[in-house]
Write a protein that holds these residues in place. Sequence first.
Motif, PDB file in Angstrom:
ATOM      1  N   ASP A 140      23.740   5.790  90.434  1.00 49.45           N
ATOM      2  CA  ASP A 140      23.172   6.801  89.824  1.00 49.45           C
ATOM      3  C   ASP A 140      24.141   6.960  88.542  1.00 49.45           C
ATOM      4  N   ASN A 141      25.285   6.687  88.371  1.00 49.03           N
ATOM      5  CA  ASN A 141      26.214   6.606  87.212  1.00 49.03           C
ATOM      6  C   ASN A 141      27.126   5.182  87.276  1.00 49.03           C
ATOM      7  N   VAL A 142      27.048   4.690  86.093  1.00 50.14           N
ATOM      8  CA  VAL A 142      28.025   3.304  86.034  1.00 50.14           C
ATOM      9  C   VAL A 142      28.885   3.589  84.673  1.00 50.14           C
ATOM     10  N   SER A 143      30.088   3.022  84.858  1.00 52.76           N
ATOM     11  CA  SER A 143      30.840   3.034  83.421  1.00 52.76           C
ATOM     12  C   SER A 143      31.835   1.903  83.719  1.00 52.76           C
ATOM     13  N   PHE A 144      32.376   1.577  82.568  1.00 47.94           N
ATOM     14  CA  PHE A 144      33.340   0.419  82.481  1.00 47.94           C
ATOM     15  C   PHE A 144      34.720   0.821  83.317  1.00 47.94           C
ATOM     16  N   GLY A 145      35.305  -0.266  83.824  1.00 45.35           N
ATOM     17  CA  GLY A 145      36.393  -0.026  84.488  1.00 45.35           C
ATOM     18  C   GLY A 145      37.582  -0.823  83.981  1.00 45.35           C
ATOM     19  N   GLU A 146      37.393  -1.216  82.712  1.00 47.69           N
ATOM     20  CA  GLU A 146      38.502  -1.563  81.758  1.00 47.69           C
ATOM     21  C   GLU A 146      37.882  -1.677  80.577  1.00 47.69           C
ATOM     22  N   SER A 147      38.879  -1.699  79.561  1.00 53.13           N
ATOM     23  CA  SER A 147      38.528  -1.610  78.094  1.00 53.13           C
ATOM     24  C   SER A 147      38.155  -3.044  77.705  1.00 53.13           C
ATOM     25  N   LYS A 148      37.500  -3.228  76.731  1.00 54.44           N
ATOM     26  CA  LYS A 148      37.029  -4.603  76.086  1.00 54.44           C
ATOM     27  C   LYS A 148      38.400  -5.417  75.952  1.00 54.44           C
ATOM     28  N   LYS A 149      39.405  -4.837  75.351  1.00 62.61           N
ATOM     29  CA  LYS A 149      40.751  -5.530  75.087  1.00 62.61           C
ATOM     30  C   LYS A 149      41.110  -6.005  76.361  1.00 62.61           C
ATOM     31  N   SER A 150      41.328  -5.095  77.434  1.00 64.87           N
ATOM     32  CA  SER A 150      41.781  -5.688  78.733  1.00 64.87           C
ATOM     33  C   SER A 150      41.226  -6.949  79.137  1.00 64.87           C
ATOM     34  N   ALA A 151      39.727  -6.495  79.055  1.00 57.26           N
ATOM     35  CA  ALA A 151      38.814  -7.695  79.670  1.00 57.26           C
ATOM     36  C   ALA A 151      39.215  -8.991  78.934  1.00 57.26           C
ATOM     37  N   SER A 152      39.222  -9.016  77.942  1.00 59.20           N
ATOM     38  CA  SER A 152      39.610 -10.153  76.910  1.00 59.20           C
ATOM     39  C   SER A 152      40.994 -10.606  77.358  1.00 59.20           C
ATOM     40  N   ALA A 153      42.113  -9.987  77.518  1.00 60.49           N
ATOM     41  CA  ALA A 153      43.119 -10.222  78.117  1.00 60.49           C
ATOM     42  C   ALA A 153      43.265 -10.877  79.109  1.00 60.49           C
ATOM     43  N   ASN A 154      42.240 -10.495  80.243  1.00 59.00           N
ATOM     44  CA  ASN A 154      42.373 -10.906  81.595  1.00 59.00           C
ATOM     45  C   ASN A 154      41.343 -12.162  81.706  1.00 59.00           C
ATOM     46  N   GLY A 155      40.817 -12.548  80.566  1.00 56.37           N
ATOM     47  CA  GLY A 155      39.846 -13.669  80.561  1.00 56.37           C
ATOM     48  C   GLY A 155      38.592 -13.472  81.079  1.00 56.37           C
ATOM     49  N   TYR A 156      37.973 -12.334  81.175  1.00 55.92           N
ATOM     50  CA  TYR A 156      36.881 -11.798  81.793  1.00 55.92           C
ATOM     51  C   TYR A 156      35.712 -11.669  80.649  1.00 55.92           C
ATOM     52  N   GLY A 173      35.246  -2.169  91.250  1.00 50.65           N
ATOM     53  CA  GLY A 173      35.588  -3.668  91.331  1.00 50.65           C
ATOM     54  C   GLY A 173      35.111  -4.321  90.636  1.00 50.65           C
ATOM     55  N   ARG A 174      34.896  -5.735  90.608  1.00 54.05           N
ATOM     56  CA  ARG A 174      34.483  -6.473  89.505  1.00 54.05           C
ATOM     57  C   ARG A 174      33.098  -7.326  90.280  1.00 54.05           C
ATOM     58  N   MET A 185      35.003  -5.645  85.316  1.00 55.94           N
ATOM     59  CA  MET A 185      35.325  -4.195  86.104  1.00 55.94           C
ATOM     60  C   MET A 185      34.206  -3.377  85.965  1.00 55.94           C
ATOM     61  N   ILE A 186      33.772  -2.885  87.146  1.00 54.97           N
ATOM     62  CA  ILE A 186      32.641  -1.916  86.957  1.00 54.97           C
ATOM     63  C   ILE A 186      33.034  -0.642  87.785  1.00 54.97           C
ATOM     64  N   ILE A 187      32.823   0.618  87.535  1.00 54.87           N
ATOM     65  CA  ILE A 187      32.651   1.935  88.567  1.00 54.87           C
ATOM     66  C   ILE A 187      31.364   2.365  88.474  1.00 54.87           C
ATOM     67  N   VAL A 188      30.951   2.391  89.845  1.00 52.47           N
ATOM     68  CA  VAL A 188      29.780   2.594  90.274  1.00 52.47           C
ATOM     69  C   VAL A 188      29.649   3.982  91.033  1.00 52.47           C
ATOM     70  N   GLU A 189      28.905   4.950  90.931  1.00 53.61           N
ATOM     71  CA  GLU A 189      28.864   6.265  91.289  1.00 53.61           C
ATOM     72  C   GLU A 189      27.271   6.442  92.157  1.00 53.61           C
ATOM     73  N   TYR A 228      25.672  -4.895  79.063  1.00 55.46           N
ATOM     74  CA  TYR A 228      27.098  -4.878  79.051  1.00 55.46           C
ATOM     75  C   TYR A 228      27.923  -5.580  79.977  1.00 55.46           C
ATOM     76  N   PHE A 229      27.319  -5.778  80.986  1.00 57.00           N
ATOM     77  CA  PHE A 229      28.351  -6.586  82.321  1.00 57.00           C
ATOM     78  C   PHE A 229      27.998  -7.517  82.605  1.00 57.00           C
ATOM     79  N   THR A 230      28.851  -8.620  82.758  1.00 58.19           N
ATOM     80  CA  THR A 230      28.695 -10.211  83.223  1.00 58.19           C
ATOM     81  C   THR A 230      29.800 -10.405  84.607  1.00 58.19           C
ATOM     82  N   LYS A 231      29.627 -11.569  84.957  1.00 54.37           N
ATOM     83  CA  LYS A 231      30.296 -11.947  86.094  1.00 54.37           C
ATOM     84  C   LYS A 231      31.826 -11.501  85.890  1.00 54.37           C
ATOM     85  N   GLY A 232      32.585 -10.933  86.760  1.00 59.59           N
ATOM     86  CA  GLY A 232      34.077 -10.755  86.489  1.00 59.59           C
ATOM     87  C   GLY A 232      34.378  -9.295  85.697  1.00 59.59           C
TER      88      GLY A 232
END
Length: 167
Positions: free
Chosen positions: A99-115, A9-10, A71-75, A65-69
Amino acid sequence: MLNKVILMGRLTRDPEFRQTTSGVAMCRFTVACDRRIANKETGERQADFVNCVAWRQTAEFISRYFTKGSMIIVEGTLQNDNYTDNNGVKHYSMNVVCDNVSFGESKKSASANGYAQQGGFTAPQQNNGGNYGAQQQYAAPAQPKESLQIGDLGEFEEILSDGEVPF
């Protein structure tokens, strides 16, 4: 017994980074996760807001590496955080301990979505609201100062191959 949670989620706001008095890094954040089924009357998808907490290197990674908006994957694992206040009222809450966290989208995709901000990621926000010890400072990632130069390759011989794997 099995206690495993996987969320995607975001972030609803910038992560809240702190350190304990003994210097252990911790980070709190909330993830908004869309429900699978839309509301029958309005057609809108509802979201659940899940409180998460991360410790040590995971906390530093999230706050860096994460800010408001984002996309994050949390385990992680689900943990109840119930307590009784001074008035004898019982409060119930649940947190996902990461325990584990990773990016839910690429930097390019995040930029395109305005996040994305400032190239996709920002440094952690300093929060001195409580007495949590000294905050750790983060430096921007180092940029290469010069391009890679390949030296004289005359000492190496060219290997001719018939296309077969040698093992």
